[in-house]
Design a protein around this motif. Structure first.
Motif, PDB file in Angstrom:
ATOM      1  N   GLN A   1      20.242 -33.628 -15.960  1.00  0.00           N
ATOM      2  CA  GLN A   1      21.047 -33.872 -14.690  1.00  0.00           C
ATOM      3  C   GLN A   1      20.575 -35.310 -14.142  1.00  0.00           C
ATOM      4  O   GLN A   1      20.203 -35.580 -13.104  1.00  0.00           O
ATOM      5  CB  GLN A   1      20.647 -32.931 -13.392  1.00  0.00           C
ATOM      6  N   VAL A   2      20.933 -36.085 -14.889  1.00  0.00           N
ATOM      7  CA  VAL A   2      20.417 -37.532 -14.696  1.00  0.00           C
ATOM      8  C   VAL A   2      21.299 -38.061 -13.630  1.00  0.00           C
ATOM      9  O   VAL A   2      22.446 -38.172 -14.195  1.00  0.00           O
ATOM     10  CB  VAL A   2      20.488 -38.664 -15.873  1.00  0.00           C
ATOM     11  N   PRO A   3      20.945 -38.742 -12.867  1.00  0.00           N
ATOM     12  CA  PRO A   3      21.990 -39.239 -11.596  1.00  0.00           C
ATOM     13  C   PRO A   3      22.363 -40.459 -11.930  1.00  0.00           C
ATOM     14  O   PRO A   3      21.722 -41.568 -12.382  1.00  0.00           O
ATOM     15  CB  PRO A   3      21.432 -39.166 -10.249  1.00  0.00           C
ATOM     16  N   PHE A   4      23.906 -40.910 -11.828  1.00  0.00           N
ATOM     17  CA  PHE A   4      24.317 -42.032 -12.170  1.00  0.00           C
ATOM     18  C   PHE A   4      24.783 -43.061 -10.749  1.00  0.00           C
ATOM     19  O   PHE A   4      25.556 -42.417 -10.068  1.00  0.00           O
ATOM     20  CB  PHE A   4      25.683 -42.111 -13.258  1.00  0.00           C
TER      21      PHE A   4
ATOM     22  N   TRP B   1      16.078 -42.545 -11.259  1.00  0.00           N
ATOM     23  CA  TRP B   1      15.631 -41.181 -11.735  1.00  0.00           C
ATOM     24  C   TRP B   1      14.308 -41.329 -12.525  1.00  0.00           C
ATOM     25  O   TRP B   1      14.263 -42.174 -13.490  1.00  0.00           O
ATOM     26  CB  TRP B   1      16.774 -40.781 -12.876  1.00  0.00           C
ATOM     27  N   ASN B   2      13.130 -40.781 -12.121  1.00  0.00           N
ATOM     28  CA  ASN B   2      12.083 -41.009 -12.729  1.00  0.00           C
ATOM     29  C   ASN B   2      11.327 -39.637 -12.259  1.00  0.00           C
ATOM     30  O   ASN B   2      10.393 -39.734 -11.471  1.00  0.00           O
ATOM     31  CB  ASN B   2      11.405 -42.204 -12.161  1.00  0.00           C
TER      32      ASN B   2
ATOM     33  N   GLY C   1       4.291 -42.815 -14.552  1.00  0.00           N
ATOM     34  CA  GLY C   1       4.502 -44.236 -14.294  1.00  0.00           C
ATOM     35  C   GLY C   1       5.879 -44.665 -14.321  1.00  0.00           C
ATOM     36  O   GLY C   1       6.480 -43.835 -13.620  1.00  0.00           O
ATOM     37  N   LYS C   2       5.987 -45.782 -14.866  1.00  0.00           N
ATOM     38  CA  LYS C   2       7.239 -46.498 -14.571  1.00  0.00           C
ATOM     39  C   LYS C   2       8.476 -45.795 -15.449  1.00  0.00           C
ATOM     40  O   LYS C   2       8.358 -44.973 -16.387  1.00  0.00           O
ATOM     41  CB  LYS C   2       7.447 -47.547 -15.236  1.00  0.00           C
ATOM     42  N   ALA C   3       9.733 -45.737 -14.639  1.00  0.00           N
ATOM     43  CA  ALA C   3      10.698 -45.145 -15.269  1.00  0.00           C
ATOM     44  C   ALA C   3      11.385 -46.024 -16.669  1.00  0.00           C
ATOM     45  O   ALA C   3      11.317 -47.009 -16.682  1.00  0.00           O
ATOM     46  CB  ALA C   3      11.998 -44.945 -13.966  1.00  0.00           C
ATOM     47  N   ASP C   4      11.946 -44.971 -17.167  1.00  0.00           N
ATOM     48  CA  ASP C   4      12.606 -45.762 -18.411  1.00  0.00           C
ATOM     49  C   ASP C   4      13.990 -46.703 -18.132  1.00  0.00           C
ATOM     50  O   ASP C   4      14.592 -46.168 -17.069  1.00  0.00           O
ATOM     51  CB  ASP C   4      13.322 -44.632 -19.503  1.00  0.00           C
TER      52      ASP C   4
END
Length: 433
Positions: free
Chosen positions: A133-136, A191-192, A207-210
């Motif tokens: 469910q990655v938000p765009f 999204w992270n 850590g940091k998001a992709d």
């Protein structure tokens, strides 16, 4: 009555300022140190996908040859070979499924004069976005046909999109990653999940998001740089497509317990099928871990944090033992006052309650000091280079927990001194007056 006891407690503490300050300081130090580590542990052990994690599973099979020495780990690391991951994708036995790996590529800005820079991201298959469910913020992911066609498409993270194109729309624009141009089809909206459960647990989990997502087969065809553990055995070669090298992560979405059981049976039959072809000689024992079980199995929370949590709680216990001694000294010094109250008709319960309220007042003051120390401790953690450092933030639940812990600890510490003080025979004290 409680208000009267609170006022009496404040008056008593004013008469013994040195002891009162010392007790508040001891409680504050113990609470501050322990709440710093409890808060960090609370943040890191949380559910990265609330409401969704119950449907996500990490399958584990073991393609390694039979163990040759005792130094080899009996447990597989959970990574997949390329052939096994592709076979499971083509079988489509789960509601959704995705294979993935971490990567790092040079990004070449479109603006003149700007130098290339490296960004980390993820090579994934199409179900990744819907399954997690990655938000765009704009656009969407790619289709399964794009996976098979090795399409030159990319989904950008919001930070990278803003760095490359500012506030302008990135959809349809071209981005050059390494030596290849990719068409932007989507931008992820902040999204992270923490920890990044879908990554190799021994790698960058916090850590940091992709900042980019590329089709896995496209990245493989272009031989883009890969991040993570790459483990091979025997003489089967070290190519990424070899069935003697594990490096991919694999996740499935199974919407019911019955489907999870059926998928586990499928993994067992797949294992036996591969044994018939001369692969996977170890006894067929596939595992299917739920998301939270997988994090526990892989020890996603660093062991040094668990040790620091144990030490901080031990320090709190030592502090409270010292408070017990200080409260006992404070209450026994007031034996005359307590005896007079008993002689005037006060019950032992009344004395016990009065001294208990006094312990609570000390605990509340220690909680305020402990909160300040905890905030300072969390600030110092955020200055560290660890990936989880920026997550060290105190939320509302931890704020209440700080005061609750201070009050509970002070009340427990005050039980013995209060009981001892209210058991003093008043006649013995009154004779000395």
């Amino acid at each position: 009555m409680l208000g009267y006891y609170a006022a009496t407690a404040i008056g008593s503490l004013r008469r013994s300022k040195a002891l009162a300050i010392l007790m508040v300081l001891v409680i504050g130090l113990g609470i501050g140190a322990s709440m710093t580590m409890i808060t960090i542990f609370h943040v890191l052990s949380g559910d990265p996908l609330p409401g969704r994690s119950g449907q996500l599973y990490a399958p584990v099979i073991d393609p390694r040859p039979l163990a040759r020495d005792r130094s080899e780990s009996p447990e597989p690391d959970g990574n997949f070979t390329w052939p096994d991951a592709m076979n499971l994708l083509r079988a489509k036995r789960a509601d959704r499924q995705a294979a993935m790996a971490g990567g790092a590529v040079p990004v070449r800005p479109t603006q003149r004069g700007e130098l290339p820079f490296y960004e980390t991201g993820r090579y994934v298959t199409t179900d990744f976005f819907a399954m997690f469910q990655v938000p765009f913020a704009a656009g969407s992911g790619w289709r399964s046909e794009d996976d098979e066609a090795r399409a030159r498409v990319v989904v950008l993270g919001s930070e990278l999109s803003h760095r490359l194109f500012g506030n302008a729309s990135a959809i349809g624009r071209s981005v050059r990653l390494k030596n290849t141009d990719f068409r932007v089809i989507g931008v992820v909206d902040h999204w992270n999940p923490q920890p990044q459960f879908y990554a190799q647990i021994n790698g960058r989990v916090f850590g940091k998001a992709d900042q980019f997502f590329l089709p896995l087969q496209t990245a493989q065809e272009l031989n883009l740089d890969f991040n993570g553990r790459f483990s091979c055995w025997d003489s089967g070669g070290d190519a990424r497509t070899s069935d003697h090298c594990v490096w991919l992560q694999f996740w499935t979405q199974l919407d019911s317990a019955a489907k999870a059981s059926a998928y586990r049976d499928y993994l067992r039959s797949y294992w036996r099928e591969q044994q018939a072809h001369g692969r996977m000689p170890r006894p067929a024992n596939p595992q299917l871990y739920g998301l939270m079980d997988w994090l526990a199995h892989e020890h996603a929370i660093p062991d040094d944090l668990r040790l620091q949590l144990s030490l901080s709680l031990g320090f709190l216990v030592v502090c409270m033992l010292n408070v017990v001694g200080l409260l006992l000294a404070t209450f026994l010094r007031r034996s005359n006052e307590i005896s007079v109250r008993r002689a005037l008709g006060a019950r032992r319960w009344d004395i016990f309650l009065q001294l208990g309220v006094e312990s609570c007042v000390i605990g509340f003051a220690g909680g305020v000091l402990g909160l300040l120390i905890a905030c300072l401790g969390l600030w110092s953690v955020r200055q560290r280079p660890d990936g989880y450092a920026q997550l060290a933030q105190m939320d509302l639940s931890m704020l209440f927990a700080t005061f609750l812990l201070a009050l509970v600890a002070s009340v427990i510490a005050g039980l013995l001194p209060a009981w001892r003080a209210c058991r003093i025979p008043p006649a013995l004290q009154l004779k000395t007056q």
